[in-house]
Scaffold this active site. Structure first.
Site, PDB file in Angstrom:
ATOM      1  N   THR A  23       2.188   5.554   3.713  1.00 39.66           N
ATOM      2  CA  THR A  23       3.285   4.802   3.095  1.00 39.66           C
ATOM      3  C   THR A  23       3.560   3.553   3.938  1.00 39.66           C
ATOM      4  O   THR A  23       2.751   3.183   4.780  1.00 39.66           O
ATOM      5  CB  THR A  23       4.536   5.699   2.920  1.00 39.66           C
ATOM      6  OG1 THR A  23       5.518   5.000   2.139  1.00 39.66           O
ATOM      7  CG2 THR A  23       5.163   6.113   4.236  1.00 39.66           C
ATOM      8  N   ASN A  24       4.671   2.880   3.695  1.00 37.47           N
ATOM      9  CA  ASN A  24       5.007   1.682   4.478  1.00 37.47           C
ATOM     10  C   ASN A  24       6.515   1.588   4.643  1.00 37.47           C
ATOM     11  O   ASN A  24       7.247   2.484   4.204  1.00 37.47           O
ATOM     12  CB  ASN A  24       4.430   0.434   3.791  1.00 37.47           C
ATOM     13  CG  ASN A  24       4.993   0.262   2.400  1.00 37.47           C
ATOM     14  OD1 ASN A  24       6.180   0.013   2.221  1.00 37.47           O
ATOM     15  ND2 ASN A  24       4.151   0.428   1.385  1.00 37.47           N
ATOM     16  N   ARG A  25       6.968   0.512   5.255  1.00 40.86           N
ATOM     17  CA  ARG A  25       8.383   0.451   5.674  1.00 40.86           C
ATOM     18  C   ARG A  25       9.337  -0.034   4.586  1.00 40.86           C
ATOM     19  O   ARG A  25      10.537  -0.206   4.846  1.00 40.86           O
ATOM     20  CB  ARG A  25       8.498  -0.484   6.886  1.00 40.86           C
ATOM     21  CG  ARG A  25       7.926   0.112   8.161  1.00 40.86           C
ATOM     22  CD  ARG A  25       7.934  -0.929   9.267  1.00 40.86           C
ATOM     23  NE  ARG A  25       9.187  -1.653   9.328  1.00 40.86           N
ATOM     24  CZ  ARG A  25       9.323  -2.906   9.762  1.00 40.86           C
ATOM     25  NH1 ARG A  25       8.269  -3.573  10.181  1.00 40.86           N
ATOM     26  NH2 ARG A  25      10.499  -3.491   9.766  1.00 40.86           N
TER      27      ARG A  25
END
Ligand code: PMT
Length: 403
Positions: free
Chosen positions: A208-210
């Site tokens: 995933t990412n921020r």
């Protein structure tokens, strides 16, 4: 949106009246001028002083009190306010409003106003479900009033059911929705993507990412506040559904792709703020991957669909580009590759910009090659700047079709 506006907050005699103090505070914090009217019943639960301390204005309680000359001017007040919120609204107050009675300051002011009215009922479940209350609420809805809630949950009596005052965020969301009904996006359908995607590696782990979803949610709220019908397709985030926005929650890029394809039918614009994973593990393991003796683990990744690149049609398409270097060059390349009408280039190395924060610093990149740098702004303001451009493009290309 609420800043510089003047509202009347009517409070009636429910135990939830104490929450209206916080509501007044939230409206004041948003920059609004708030005039509070307490009914006789409300005075049993809360004091005028609490509201006065927050609004810094006289609190009105009685129509004929010579010490409250503003109350006598209720017709002027009714005419001058931009909106009225009644929270909490009791069954008795709702019945009075529906019948058009005007035997106290609040009901008289409501009869005299032509401003948008939002009411938030709060009462015991049996009273709320009673046919009389339901009929009165229908009358008010048909009159154009917005009824927000009630929520379900634990009531003052200890029982559980519908009757709790709606969350204050929803009441304020309802007010913003009601104020924006005749905005420059009225009659338009806007699809927005937000948040990260999660690509499963096994039942426990994901890629995933921020992205927090804040930028996309701000666009959805701003579009709602300008009168649009909004579909928000979001990856996993902790943000709550904005009032008046249809939210479709997805997890993976493939799910987002399917949701976007379905949502864009008959839409006027697609604004893609989501940070979509470009790759996913070829196959997610069915069981948790165990630590083994070998020092390395190789994951094989495959390409996800490029949602914005592939979903095309007769609507405005706006993309974002989060970049850590060569901001404008990369944004231009995305604009051309995906055939976009606008790219919002997001310098994620700038302080207070990009992921997770409430502000953003972006540059608009246009198809004719121009780049327009915006200052650091709250994400909600950035959202309005993006929508200003969407409105311009829609005016040029697509007049609103009659309903
Ligand atoms: O959510 P926040 O914490 O508020 O953070 C906001 C943000 C930084 C995520 C947002 O402002 C932003 O820049 N979003 C785009 C992030 C990004 O990584 O874009 P990209 O360069 O990978 O993709 C370009 C465009 O294509 C984007 O509009 C993206 O939504 C879209 N895209 C990308 C890949 C893919 N497979 N499908 C897509 O539709």
């Amino acid at each position: 949106m609420l800043g510089g506006k003047r509202f009347l907050l009517g409070v009636t005699g429910s135990v939830a009246a104490y929450k209206a103090v916080q509501l007044a505070s939230d409206l004041v914090k948003a920059g609004a001028l708030v005039d509070v009217v307490l009914t006789r019943g409300a005075l049993e639960f809360v004091t005028p002083l609490a509201f006065r301390a927050i609004t810094h204005r006289d609190v009105l309680t009685c129509m004929f009190d010579p010490n409250q000359p503003e109350a006598l001017e209720h017709v002027t007040l009714a005419r001058e306010v931009d909106g009225v919120v009644v929270a909490p609204a009791t069954a008795h107050a709702i019945a009075k409003f529906a019948l058009g009675l005007a035997d106290d300051l609040l009901s008289a002011t409501l009869l005299a106003t032509r401003a948008p009215v939002v009411i938030a009922p709060a009462m015991e479940t049996a009273m709320y479900e009673h046919p009389a209350t339901q009929q009165h609420l229908t009358t008010l809805r048909l009159r154009g009033w917005l009824v927000v809630g009630p929520a379900s949950g634990r009531l003052a009596s200890g029982a559980f059911g519908p009757g709790r005052l709606a969350d204050l965020e929803d009441i304020i969301g309802g007010l913003r929705w009601a104020l924006g009904l005749r905005g420059d996006l009225a009659g338009r359908r806007i699809v927005v993507t937000a948040g990260p995607t999660q690509e499963p590696i096994d039942p426990v782990r994901v890629i995933t990412n921020r992205s927090s979803g804040k930028m996309g949610f701000a666009i959805a709220e701003a579009a709602r506040d300008r009168g649009a019908t909004v579909i928000l397709i979001t990856g996993p985030t902790t943000l709550r559904d904005p009032y008046g926005v249809e939210v479709r929650r997805v997890r993976t890029a493939c799910e987002m792709y399917e949701a976007v394809k379905a949502a864009v039918r008959r839409c006027d614009a697609l604004v893609a703020a989501a940070a979509v994973a470009d790759y996913r593990p070829e196959a997610a393991a069915t069981d948790k991957i165990k630590k083994a003796d070998q020092p390395e683990l190789t994951l094989r990744l495959v390409r996800n669909p490029d949602i914005l690149g592939e979903v095309r049609g007769d609507f405005i398409r706006v993309g974002f580009a989060a970049e850590s270097r060569d901001l404008i060059a990369n944004a231009r390349q995305k604009l051309v590759e995906k055939g976009l009408d606008l790219v919002v280039a997001n310098d994620i190395t700038a302080p207070d910009a990009g992921f997770e924060v409430d502000t953003n610093r972006v540059t608009f990149v246009y198809p004719d090659g121009r780049a327009e740098e915006l200052p650091l702004l709250p994400k909600y303001e950035v959202a309005h700047r993006v929508l200003d451009r969407v409105v311009e493009l829609l005016r040029l290309r697509r007049p609103v079709s009659p309903a």
